[in-house]
Design a protein around this motif. Sequence first.
Motif, PDB file in Angstrom:
ATOM      1  N   PRO A   1      -5.457   3.317   4.136  1.00 53.65           N
ATOM      2  CA  PRO A   1      -4.619   2.702   5.160  1.00 53.65           C
ATOM      3  C   PRO A   1      -3.243   2.351   4.612  1.00 53.65           C
ATOM      4  O   PRO A   1      -3.050   2.302   3.398  1.00 53.65           O
ATOM      5  CB  PRO A   1      -5.376   1.425   5.538  1.00 53.65           C
ATOM      6  N   THR A   2      -2.316   2.091   5.530  1.00 56.06           N
ATOM      7  CA  THR A   2      -0.949   1.812   5.140  1.00 56.06           C
ATOM      8  C   THR A   2      -0.590   0.377   5.520  1.00 56.06           C
ATOM      9  O   THR A   2      -1.351  -0.297   6.199  1.00 56.06           O
ATOM     10  CB  THR A   2       0.012   2.746   5.887  1.00 56.06           C
ATOM     11  N   ASN A   3       0.569  -0.026   5.069  1.00 54.54           N
ATOM     12  CA  ASN A   3       1.073  -1.344   5.465  1.00 54.54           C
ATOM     13  C   ASN A   3       1.278  -1.366   6.975  1.00 54.54           C
ATOM     14  O   ASN A   3       1.598  -0.351   7.578  1.00 54.54           O
ATOM     15  CB  ASN A   3       2.398  -1.622   4.760  1.00 54.54           C
ATOM     16  N   ILE A   4       1.104  -2.532   7.543  1.00 54.07           N
ATOM     17  CA  ILE A   4       1.229  -2.681   8.981  1.00 54.07           C
ATOM     18  C   ILE A   4       2.367  -3.642   9.279  1.00 54.07           C
ATOM     19  O   ILE A   4       2.489  -4.677   8.624  1.00 54.07           O
ATOM     20  CB  ILE A   4      -0.100  -3.221   9.560  1.00 54.07           C
TER      21      ILE A   4
ATOM     22  N   LEU B   1       0.823  -1.212   0.000  1.00 57.21           N
ATOM     23  CA  LEU B   1       0.000   0.000   0.000  1.00 57.21           C
ATOM     24  C   LEU B   1       0.856   1.261   0.000  1.00 57.21           C
ATOM     25  O   LEU B   1       1.532   1.561   0.979  1.00 57.21           O
ATOM     26  CB  LEU B   1      -0.924   0.007   1.225  1.00 57.21           C
TER      27      LEU B   1
END
Lengths: 380, 380
Positions: A11-14, A6
Amino acid sequence: MIDPLLLIPGPTNIHSEVVRAMARPAISHRAEEFRKLFEDTIEKARKVFKTTHDIFLLTASGTGGVECAIVNTLSLGDKVIVPVYGEFSERGLEIARRIGANCVVEKMPLGEGISFEKAKEIIDANSDATAIFLVYNDTSPGVEIRELEKICRYAKSRNILTIVDAISIAGGDYLNIDEWGIDLCVIGTQKCLASPPGVTLITVSPDAWTTISKKKCPSFYFDLERYKKYSEKRETPFTPAIHLVYALNEGLSLILSEGVENWIKRHYRNRRALAVALEKIGFTEFVKEPFRSTTVISLNCPQGISPSVLVSRLYGKTRVLIARGLGELKEKIIRIGNMGITSLREILTLIASLSYVMLDYGVTVNVGEAIKAAREAYES
Amino acid sequence: MIDPLLLIPGPTNIHSEVVRAMARPAISHRAEEFRKLFEDTIEKARKVFKTTHDIFLLTASGTGGVECAIVNTLSLGDKVIVPVYGEFSERGLEIARRIGANCVVEKMPLGEGISFEKAKEIIDANSDATAIFLVYNDTSPGVEIRELEKICRYAKSRNILTIVDAISIAGGDYLNIDEWGIDLCVIGTQKCLASPPGVTLITVSPDAWTTISKKKCPSFYFDLERYKKYSEKRETPFTPAIHLVYALNEGLSLILSEGVENWIKRHYRNRRALAVALEKIGFTEFVKEPFRSTTVISLNCPQGISPSVLVSRLYGKTRVLIARGLGELKEKIIRIGNMGITSLREILTLIASLSYVMLDYGVTVNVGEAIKAAREAYES
């Protein structure tokens, strides 16, 4: 199938540790385990944002946090200054209008934010305003308000409350809530904090409390006085998204272990490297200085390239996800999210992947040049 | 340390598959992956609740869902009937009052709910009401409205909208939304659906839409028309709690694989077994028939036993968590949650654990008798 990468404005990478933090059993939100988790999470947030103000945790998307900030401080007929420069400032305006606030709207040209000089002018002309609503970073055009500090300090000097939507930038750029005079600050978790979406933080200053205590909040769910009462017991008024609190806690730990300053500086380095590399690939920045966002880089595509087709080809071939524009910018720009745990590696992935897809358009990118430029910018 | 065993009125224990479902990467809520997840989750919810009405997914605690239902259908001066019989009906009342609705309050004696006869009387006396707000199952005293179907049908026949808070019972007892004439139904995920807290479902009937379309929702975050618009694209208006949607989807799958009817019947069997066993241990039911809840069993303690001390001893020694009363019932009753994946095994654990702790009070329970009674009730 490979996981998506992402590089969108949230949202973003986790991080895997944050993902793992969610894989825990349910606990009671009225038991000591939760109170410990709650207190620890708030303490960590307090360290990350260096604030002595109250911090509350809402089970809601970021927009819920913005609604909370506005409906607790403004009521029918109250004047509020709302500079508009993107979809998210429009949202604040719409929320304020729904409760019957008297909105002083200042619409900025597309791709521009508001300068201190302009803000000062509006504040001076509306010194009877109760509040000013500012989106620190509006992701829809990729505009950041670089002079937020000056604007907030000035508004405060005129007894105007400052409500700041910092959802998409808190953690990604400097944000000194107390020092800058931010009365209500809304912080997203799924952006630069690299945690999952679903909970939102909000800070409340002593001045804000003076105003809030005089109002009857029209919303029960977003009533800050109720949050305050429960917060004293280290609880939330309603069943919170417990698993997302586990995750946020772990996400905040990651930030503290990298160091808040380093975490922010990485966003700066990423931004520099991304910008020069993408210019080498043939894109040009859409937003003019000084409004270019650290966390969302919006770019005009080379002639003949449709943003939505490019985004979908890139995703189809490489599972790297970037965003196109929103609203009237839909077919005009692409947007790269630079948030959270994004690092040099993801930037290199994007450079290589974009170069690969540009071949579809008969464009041979000098990838070596792009990487060299990125390196110079990243290491400078 | 051993995981807690939650036998409280929510949140509940979560199946390991549901926990695991959260341990997945973030995805974009504007990408096809999410749209598929969203559609599939709504489809499953539609099967579990056998409804053709619209279903929306809110990123909020259950109370957010109740606020959503109320603020979309009622506005200043609208008459709403609110029978009050616990903390959660009080909440609905408070939400309706904040938007200036004209609330016709009927307060029931503690431990009683509202009968059809009583409801009919109030409806007849207030035939100009816009809506009636009913909590199907109020966990604070442990009261269930057994004649919900008759009340809703009658209200509908008088052109009164029915708003039902089914948060703590949807999945645990019968709920035929369309057939019973429920216009807006709020469904909790962390109760009888055995999923994590943080997202809430709400159903909206065609009649409800007629009313909603005439109103300007004061809340932007809870504006159902906005949810509807995005739902047509299989999206939510704001960044949803994606990981909780993963989990809910898996939780709904578990229900469908056990069978909705079986899932509900298990709650009935559990309730019967729990009630008789706990009576054998020395507790007596607090709520009189016909208002005894299927999903929350509230009990008077034997003489000399303080509910809060008992709850804390039980938890301290065995990590089995039950609840004491709320408000004026704090030191009067204990409450046992019978929700979600609770099975015979947890009931036996509770019987054994309670018997163990009762020894602290010098009480020797005839555990064999309690288990025998539970068995008879469970297998009948």
